[in-house]
Design an enzyme around this catalytic site. Structure first.
Site, PDB file in Angstrom:
ATOM      1  N   HIS A 148       0.848  -1.063   0.108  1.00 22.58           N
ATOM      2  CA  HIS A 148      -0.176  -0.030  -0.023  1.00 22.58           C
ATOM      3  C   HIS A 148       0.806   1.096  -0.114  1.00 22.58           C
ATOM      4  CE1 HIS A 148      -3.120   2.787   1.557  1.00 22.58           C
ATOM      5  NE2 HIS A 148      -4.243   1.921   0.906  1.00 22.58           N
ATOM      6  N   GLY A 191      -5.907   4.450   5.590  1.00 22.66           N
ATOM      7  CA  GLY A 191      -6.866   5.197   6.342  1.00 22.66           C
ATOM      8  C   GLY A 191      -7.438   4.513   7.403  1.00 22.66           C
ATOM      9  N   VAL A 192      -7.562   3.253   6.938  1.00 21.15           N
ATOM     10  CA  VAL A 192      -8.625   2.344   7.947  1.00 21.15           C
ATOM     11  C   VAL A 192      -7.605   2.035   9.363  1.00 21.15           C
ATOM     12  CG1 VAL A 192     -10.192   1.356   6.490  1.00 21.15           C
ATOM     13  CG2 VAL A 192      -7.926   0.300   6.844  1.00 21.15           C
ATOM     14  N   GLU A 245      -8.084   2.895  13.360  1.00 22.55           N
ATOM     15  CA  GLU A 245      -7.705   1.866  14.223  1.00 22.55           C
ATOM     16  C   GLU A 245      -6.764   2.512  15.198  1.00 22.55           C
ATOM     17  OE1 GLU A 245      -7.316  -1.309  16.403  1.00 22.55           O
ATOM     18  OE2 GLU A 245      -8.625  -0.938  14.964  1.00 22.55           O
TER      19      GLU A 245
END
Length: 152
Positions: free
Chosen positions: A56, A65-66, A70
């Site tokens: 990524h 972004g996730v 988190e």
């Protein structure tokens, strides 16, 4: 733990508070803590060695972004544990909802992600957090996160 917590809180102590471990522990240090104000500021040092950068994206590494969300949720978990004087063996909390997530800038290797989290409200075994992730004082992401605890 109580309000006499010595800052900064290092990653070894953080691991006694929440159950996450590498490669999914996304909080490296606690820099600020206001238990009465229900507020915490944590840090995540973003390194090219993070496993997610392999895919990524290999030619332009960007923190997903996730994972920023988190990291905010984990900072909220640290705040809750410190507020309640509990450890990682206590009741677990799970993220169940994310609202109003916004991403305004990419997070890349070398960035220091500051995680500013406040508890907005607590309802029975649930907590609503508001978090802002910042790099160099600039907001890069924000969201409201709802976490629910397991029943004891």
């Amino acid at each position: 733990m109580n309000e006499t917590v010595q800052l900064p809180i290092d990653v070894t102590t953080i691991q006694t508070l929440i159950p996450h471990r590498y490669p999914f522990l996304l909080v490296d240090r606690v820099d600020e803590l206001d238990i009465e104000g229900k507020r915490i500021v944590c840090r995540k040092n973003v390194s090219i060695n993070e496993p997610f950068f392999q895919g990524h994206f290999p030619t332009q590494p960007i923190m997903p972004g996730v994972l920023i969300i988190e990291a905010l949720a984990q900072a909220g978990g640290v705040l809750t544990q410190l507020s309640l004087g509990r450890d990682a063996q206590s009741k677990l909390f799970y993220m169940v909802k994310v609202d109003n997530a916004r991403f305004s800038k990419q997070v890349v290797p070398g960035d220091v992600l500051e995680l500013h989290v406040t508890i907005k409200r607590v309802i029975r075994n649930m907590a609503v957090y508001y978090g802002e992730a910042k790099v160099d004082g600039e907001i890069v992401a924000c969201a409201e996160v709802l976490c629910a605890g397991t029943r004891e």
